[in-house]
Scaffold this active site. Sequence first.
Site, short mmCIF file in Angstrom:
data_model
loop_
_atom_site.label_atom_id
_atom_site.label_comp_id
_atom_site.label_asym_id
_atom_site.label_seq_id
_atom_site.Cartn_x
_atom_site.Cartn_y
_atom_site.Cartn_z
N ASN A 23 0.80 -1.23 0.00
CA ASN A 23 0.00 0.00 0.00
C ASN A 23 0.84 1.28 0.00
OD1 ASN A 23 -2.26 -1.52 -0.13
ND2 ASN A 23 -2.96 -1.14 1.97
N ARG A 92 -7.47 -1.24 -6.73
CA ARG A 92 -8.07 0.00 -6.27
C ARG A 92 -7.19 1.21 -6.58
NH1 ARG A 92 -13.02 1.56 -5.16
NH2 ARG A 92 -13.06 3.26 -3.70
N CYS A 116 -10.41 -5.18 -3.87
CA CYS A 116 -11.21 -6.13 -3.09
C CYS A 116 -12.64 -5.64 -2.95
CB CYS A 116 -10.59 -6.31 -1.72
SG CYS A 116 -8.99 -7.12 -1.77
N ARG A 121 -17.61 1.14 -2.08
CA ARG A 121 -16.35 1.87 -1.89
C ARG A 121 -16.44 3.15 -2.72
NH1 ARG A 121 -11.23 -2.20 -1.97
NH2 ARG A 121 -10.22 -0.46 -0.92
N ASP A 124 -16.49 9.56 -3.65
CA ASP A 124 -16.98 10.94 -3.54
C ASP A 124 -15.94 11.89 -2.96
OD1 ASP A 124 -17.55 9.31 -1.17
OD2 ASP A 124 -18.39 11.16 -0.33
N ASP A 302 -7.37 -3.95 7.64
CA ASP A 302 -6.73 -5.02 6.87
C ASP A 302 -6.26 -6.18 7.74
OD1 ASP A 302 -7.18 -3.63 4.57
OD2 ASP A 302 -5.10 -3.07 4.20
N ARG A 394 -1.80 -10.70 -5.29
CA ARG A 394 -1.90 -9.24 -5.45
C ARG A 394 -1.08 -8.53 -4.38
NH1 ARG A 394 -7.25 -6.91 -4.83
NH2 ARG A 394 -5.88 -5.12 -4.88
C1 UD1 Z 1 -6.80 1.76 1.49
C2 UD1 Z 1 -6.01 0.48 1.40
C3 UD1 Z 1 -6.80 -0.69 1.97
C4 UD1 Z 1 -7.26 -0.37 3.37
C5 UD1 Z 1 -7.99 0.97 3.43
C6 UD1 Z 1 -8.31 1.41 4.85
C7 UD1 Z 1 -4.62 0.80 -0.56
C8 UD1 Z 1 -4.33 0.41 -1.96
N1 UD1 Z 1 -5.68 0.23 0.01
O1 UD1 Z 1 -7.97 1.57 0.69
O2 UD1 Z 1 -5.94 -1.84 1.98
O3 UD1 Z 1 -8.15 -1.38 3.81
O4 UD1 Z 1 -7.17 2.00 2.85
O5 UD1 Z 1 -7.18 1.46 5.63
O6 UD1 Z 1 -3.89 1.55 0.06
N2 UD1 Z 1 -14.66 6.39 1.56
C9 UD1 Z 1 -15.72 7.19 1.19
N3 UD1 Z 1 -15.56 8.04 0.14
C10 UD1 Z 1 -14.38 8.11 -0.55
C11 UD1 Z 1 -13.29 7.28 -0.16
C12 UD1 Z 1 -13.47 6.43 0.90
O7 UD1 Z 1 -16.80 7.16 1.79
O8 UD1 Z 1 -14.29 8.89 -1.51
C13 UD1 Z 1 -14.82 5.47 2.69
C14 UD1 Z 1 -14.69 3.99 2.27
O9 UD1 Z 1 -15.92 3.49 1.76
C15 UD1 Z 1 -14.31 3.34 3.58
C16 UD1 Z 1 -13.43 4.42 4.24
O10 UD1 Z 1 -13.75 5.65 3.61
O11 UD1 Z 1 -15.44 3.15 4.38
C17 UD1 Z 1 -11.95 4.17 4.13
O12 UD1 Z 1 -11.61 3.97 2.79
P1 UD1 Z 1 -10.21 4.42 2.21
O13 UD1 Z 1 -9.32 4.85 3.33
O14 UD1 Z 1 -10.43 5.36 1.10
O15 UD1 Z 1 -9.67 3.04 1.63
P2 UD1 Z 1 -8.87 2.84 0.30
O16 UD1 Z 1 -7.97 4.00 0.04
O17 UD1 Z 1 -9.80 2.38 -0.77
#
Ligand code: UD1
Length: 414
Positions: A23, A92, A116, A121, A124, A302, A394
């Site tokens: 990550n 992602r 995943c 996800r 916004d 995670d 992955r």
């Molecule tokens: C990253 C990690 C993933 C980890 C996650 C949380 C990578 C490639 N992946 O995923 O392994 O599980 O952080 O530590 O680094 N959310 C919104 N709107 C958005 C973006 C996120 O509502 O625009 C919400 C998501 O639905 C979730 C939360 O915020 O509930 C955290 O997501 P986020 O930190 O963005 O995870 P990722 O970056 O996708």
Amino acid sequence: MQTILIQGGRPLSGTLAIHGSKNAALPVLTAAAAVPGLHRIENCPDIRDVHTTLEILTHLGASAALKDGTAYLDTRALVSAPVPRALACRMRSSVLFLGALLARFGRAEVPSPGGCVLGLRPLDQHLSGLARLGVDCQDREGRMCAEGKPTGGTVILRCPSVGATENLLLCALGASGPVQILGAAKEPEIVCLAAYLRACGAKIRGDGTSVLTIEPAELHSGEGRICPDRMEAATYLCAAAACGGSVTLTDLCPQDLEQVTGTLSKAGCAITPTETSLTIRAGALQSPGMVVTGPHPAFPTDAQAPVMAALLRAEGTTLFHETVFENRFRHVKALKDLGGEIRVQGQLASVRGVQALSGARMEGTDLRGAAAMVVGALGAEGTSVLTQAQHLERGYADLVPGLRALGAQIEALD
Ligand code: UD1
């Protein structure tokens, strides 16, 4: 690696070095698209998502190679072409090409990312943040098309999204004025990304806190190193806890694992840190109480699945509260097939420790879910078969050889 065969019930012992973080490597490699020049990035894990990122960079016109754990990139001739859907949908972090290409070219086209399946996800926070920086971003039939040279400004994140923080940080590199990100994610992988960008000349302050500031700066070629993979380390710690025995993990950062080691210590494991290693000695386990996931520095989502697998035989009841993703208990069915006593209600899972587990046939659901199935199977008597094991490729470099080196009976069948 589609199928893995595991003979559980053997204690683990030995020493293993932890690879660089998936990550952290993915955003750092993507960042090279924003910075024309030569990039030398050490400690990159040899995993499928890293290769997918290199393929995207190559498609955009960079030269990219991974040799002995070091990525060598030349991004001087890179252009802002659409990212191919077939590559974007594999992971992602492909969404981060939006920010990187916008910073350099004021234009980007990226299809909806894969990764995943953990429930909704949404993106916004990425999109509203980019809009705040003056970029027009539209969804055209599943492709995010963004246009506009980023301006300075302040973005407030509703939740500390790791991906949104990284995307906005990358986009801010090309902004005409200072950018502030309030409510930023504080994960160690963001600190690693900021450190690499500073090595390329970026002026970034506040990484590791919830207020990130990026000021305009000349960017240039860079060299850096990917931080250790705390989730790979957590997985091996869980395997040792599930099986018993004594394992030393080196090349890691113990502070980044405090939530996981704290939970396993409460469960009865003896864990000894040095500056760059952890030794775990595990025997009979008891429930550590409640595990509540959350953004860093809270317990990492995670690690929820592997820790649950490690505690299937812990005496008493352990409660897991998943607060980050809405559908992150997909591993539970397989763990129940091993004999785990687990009840799920919404975002809560309660695990009542059982005396013994026995081997089962399981199907990998997602990266960390499949890792949890391996951990559970290692702690179970008899033979387990894990199909759909390709999820592991992955994010884990050499998981099967690593566990074998610690004495596990595990083999990849194809
Ligand atoms: C990253 C990690 C993933 C980890 C996650 C949380 C990578 C490639 N992946 O995923 O392994 O599980 O952080 O530590 O680094 N959310 C919104 N709107 C958005 C973006 C996120 O509502 O625009 C919400 C998501 O639905 C979730 C939360 O915020 O509930 C955290 O997501 P986020 O930190 O963005 O995870 P990722 O970056 O996708």
